[in-house]
Scaffold this motif. Structure first.
Motif, PDB file in Angstrom:
ATOM      1  N   THR A 121       0.849  -1.193   0.000  1.00 29.05           N
ATOM      2  CA  THR A 121       0.000   0.000   0.000  1.00 29.05           C
ATOM      3  C   THR A 121       0.887   1.246   0.000  1.00 29.05           C
ATOM      4  N   ASP A 122       0.258   2.406  -0.295  1.00 27.33           N
ATOM      5  CA  ASP A 122       0.955   3.705  -0.258  1.00 27.33           C
ATOM      6  C   ASP A 122       0.669   4.396   1.078  1.00 27.33           C
ATOM      7  N   LEU A 134       5.564  10.561   0.005  1.00 32.83           N
ATOM      8  CA  LEU A 134       4.715   9.380  -0.284  1.00 32.83           C
ATOM      9  C   LEU A 134       5.613   8.189  -0.599  1.00 32.83           C
ATOM     10  N   TYR A 135       5.460   7.129   0.194  1.00 34.84           N
ATOM     11  CA  TYR A 135       6.220   5.890   0.005  1.00 34.84           C
ATOM     12  C   TYR A 135       5.245   4.746  -0.319  1.00 34.84           C
ATOM     13  N   HIS A 136       5.750   3.838  -1.154  1.00 33.11           N
ATOM     14  CA  HIS A 136       5.013   2.587  -1.393  1.00 33.11           C
ATOM     15  C   HIS A 136       5.644   1.493  -0.545  1.00 33.11           C
ATOM     16  N   HIS A 157       7.920   7.382  -3.700  1.00 35.59           N
ATOM     17  CA  HIS A 157       7.166   7.660  -4.937  1.00 35.59           C
ATOM     18  C   HIS A 157       6.690   9.103  -4.967  1.00 35.59           C
TER      19      HIS A 157
END
Length: 741
Positions: A121-122, A134-136, A157
């Motif tokens: 998930t993000d 924002l990281y995945h 991301h």
């Protein structure tokens, strides 16, 4: 980022990757001018960002934490990105949930990881600098020592997210600027597309029309009012053998007789009527006629009037009409020769279209009467059948109908007729024509009545006669029985076998007989003794195999006759025959029984001796065995021809015939009397009348002598008469008295 440096100007070029709505990838390029010093600063910042992005892509952050979010392991990327102190290790890290901005999404992701083992998930992460990126994240969950442990792998991301947002904003702005123009262009394109489609469809339709006209089987000509042909199709060229290359072609070359006698008159008529249809003949190039049906139509085109001539070859139609006329004539000839009534009625107006002459033979009414009044046939219906026939005749049910009823002829005679009706329907399945065949079945009905009477008599005879008829299946179980005997009821027989009805000895004998019939397929006829109730019953048994339509044996059918009374009757008949034979032979008259002898054509040609008594044998002086079976013609010429004539008369009329005669075969005079006896037999009584004839002759001679003696007075003459009479009539008493006058 790429930098181009000159002596005075520095250009900064920035490229942004974009994803188009159509699924294709692209790039947005931004070029701007900067001062040299500012360009160097920009380049350093850009290099730092590129380095951070490179580490984010090649060295993802990896961290291991427990359910209390305490970090137990972190890789170099995580330490470099989220460490608050330069020390190496995990002491300087906050719990993992403290650096996650989306606490609720984190809890949902960990729950999904616990259920599935892995979940991605993000999540938004808070950097030590205070920035939110924002990281995945991909979470792996494992359960050890009653504690959940999580391994999280994350990639930054943020740049991709910002690029997508910038791209969406750019396109939204572009749509706002160019939206109205785009709608206008789309409307223009739509109108152009529709116009082009309509034009293409029109061109295709015209090409189809042209192809149809060129290749249609009908002959098409366009010509002017002076007869000059402007156009003709391929069918016209092939049918009329028109040369491929010709300067001018005139319609009068192939249509030698113009309608109304002149082409100008034709055009004048077409101006008034619009079109004209007629049948005529066109002439081919080899001068052979070609019958056609032509439609002339006036068509204005480019300021001039043309006549469109469409000609259809009707040679096949003419042949079809000739064949139809010939077929109708053949049908009429056939219908007029058969004995059944054939009629065709039009159901729309009720008129009779055809009726053959057999109507006058069966109904004894003129054909014209039914043509004039199609309902007049109902007056011949028998009063008892009238309501049923009229109600049934007026309702077409299905395509076929069959009726049987009686008719009363004008002479009062009653006949039976059978009517078979076939209905012809149109496309809407409405009956439009009725075709009927009426057959006289009076003779057939009489035969049916005779068969019914014979069956009734047979049933009566079966019930009155000592005959039991039965049927059995292959297991020899009785299925039905008629007229049971020997004190057995039907319920005592049906459903049982012989072993369940009769004693063992009788059952075994019957079983063996019936078994042989089933196995061999051959019938049995013979006499056997059936024991039942302690009494013997002499029975004549007839057993036959019963076969189905495939000639397979499916059971037995038989008849049993109680011959106990018949045996006694035969004994009585034998005794009576012996008594009659003794009386027959004791008669003092000859008695001969003759049977007719038939020729090949069925006529009586001779008579054979069947029987004769002892007196007849004695008079003929032959052995009886030599006389039985001999024909009457074997005794010629000793037998008078009147014997044959008398026997023929008796055989034809059945009356008694007699005569008297003399025969050397019987040695004297006899009387003959013939009369019918029994079936196809003739009895003849022969009586010897020789003494009777002699006495009659003597009496007549005495009368003649007495008359002659009374008429003479001469003694010598009288003696001469007496002597002459004595000599001519042997055995006569010649004595007498002569009285003188």
């Amino acid at each position: 980022m790429k930098h181009i440096r000159g002596s005075r100007i520095v250009y900064t070029i920035k490229g942004i990757p974009v994803q188009l709505d159509s699924g294709r990838s692209g790039a947005a390029v931004i070029i701007h001018e900067t001062a040299p010093q500012e360009g160097i600063s920009e380049r350093l910042v850009c290099c730092e960002k590129l380095l951070d992005r490179f580490f984010a892509l090649t060295d993802p952050v990896i961290v291991n934490f427990s359910s209390s979010f305490e970090i137990s392991f972190a890789n170099e990327g995580f330490i470099r990105t989220f460490s608050r102190a330069p020390s190496v290790g995990t002491e300087g890290f906050l719990p993992f949930d403290m650096i996650v901005h989306d606490q609720e999404n984190l809890n949902d992701a960990l729950c999904q990881a616990r259920d599935t083992g892995e979940y991605g998930t993000d999540l938004r992460i808070i950097h030590p600098s205070g920035d939110i990126r924002l990281y995945h994240w991909t979470f792996h969950a494992s359960y050890e020592d009653e504690v959940w442990h999580y391994l999280a792998i994350g990639k930054d991301h943020t740049e991709q997210f910002f690029q997508r947002e910038q791209f969406h904003q750019f396109f939204e702005s572009a749509e706002m600027i160019f939206g109205k123009r785009t709608q206008d262009l789309r409307e223009i394109n739509r109108r152009l597309y529709n116009e082009i489609s309509d034009r293409r469809q029109t061109e295709e339709t015209l090409r189809m029309y042209e192809h149809t006209i060129r290749n249609v089987g009908d002959l098409v000509f366009w010509f002017t009012d002076d007869g000059l042909v402007a156009y003709y199709n391929t069918a016209a060229r092939n049918a009329l053998s028109i040369p491929e290359k010709t300067d001018k072609l005139w319609i009068s070359t192939y249509l030698t007789h113009p309608p109304f006698g002149d082409w100008n008159l034709l055009f004048s008529s077409l101006r008034e009527q619009g079109s004209l249809v007629l049948e005529t003949c066109m002439v081919r190039a080899d001068s052979t006629p070609m019958p056609v049906e032509i439609r002339f139509t006036l068509i204005p085109y480019k300021g001039r009037e043309y006549c469109c001539c469409v000609a259809r070859d009707v040679q096949g139609r003419i042949h079809a009409l000739d064949n139809l006329v010939e077929s109708e004539n053949r049908f009429r000839e056939l219908a007029e020769t058969i004995s059944d009534v054939v009629y065709v009625q039009n159901l729309r107006d009720g008129s009779i279209e055809y009726l053959n002459q057999a109507y006058e033979e069966i109904y004894q009414k003129p054909v014209k009467e039914l043509y004039d009044d199609p309902e007049s046939w109902t007056s011949s219906i028998h009063p008892d059948d009238y309501d049923r026939v009229v109600a049934q005749a007026g309702v077409p049910v299905g395509d076929r109908k069959r009726m049987e009823y009686r008719i009363v002829l004008p002479s009062g005679e009653v006949r039976w007729v059978r009517v078979k009706i076939h209905y012809v329907r149109d496309k809407s399945q409405t009956p439009v024509r009725e075709i009927g065949v009426v057959t006289d079945i009076t003779h057939e009905k009489r035969i049916q009545d005779e068969i019914r009477q014979i069956n009734e008599k047979f049933q009566l005879a079966v019930h009155a006669a000592p005959v039991t008829i039965f049927g059995q299946d292959p297991d020899m179980v009785y299925q039905w029985v008629v007229n049971p005997s020997i004190n057995l009821a039907i319920s005592d027989i049906i459903g049982y076998t012989d072993y369940e009805i009769f004693p063992p000895d009788t059952a075994r004998e019957l079983y063996a007989i019936k078994k042989r019939v089933l196995e061999s397929g051959e019938g049995f006829s013979g006499e056997c003794s059936i024991q039942f109730g302690g009494k013997p019953y002499p029975t004549q048994l007839y057993i036959r195999p019963f076969r189905n339509e495939r000639d397979e044996i499916t059971g037995l059918i038989g008849a049993a006759i109680d011959v106990h009374n018949i045996i006694h009757q035969k004994r009585r008949e034998t005794l009576n025959e012996q008594r009659y034979r003794r009386l027959f032979d004791a008669m003092h008259e000859g008695y001969v029984v003759f049977s007719p002898v038939h020729a090949s054509d069925g006529t009586v040609c001779d008579f054979s001796i069947t029987d004769l008594n002892r007196f007849a044998v004695h008079r003929i002086k032959w052995q009886k065995k030599d006389l039985i079976g001999r024909n009457l013609s074997d005794f010629r010429p000793d037998i008078d021809h009147r014997w044959r004539d008398a026997l023929l008369q008796v055989a034809h009329s059945g009356d008694e015939v007699g005569f008297e005669g003399f025969s050397e075969l019987f040695g004297g005079y006899y009387s003959f009397k013939a009369f019918p006896v029994g079936e196809d037999l003739i009895g003849v009584v022969i009586r010897d009348i020789t003494d009777q004839i002699r006495r009659s002759e003597h009496l007549q001679a005495h009368r003649d002598l007495a008359r002659d003696l009374a008429a003479t007075t001469d003694m010598h003459h009288a003696l001469d008469l007496i002597l002459r009479t004595a000599l001519e009539v042997p055995g006569i008493d010649s004595g007498g008295a002569l009285y003188p006058p």
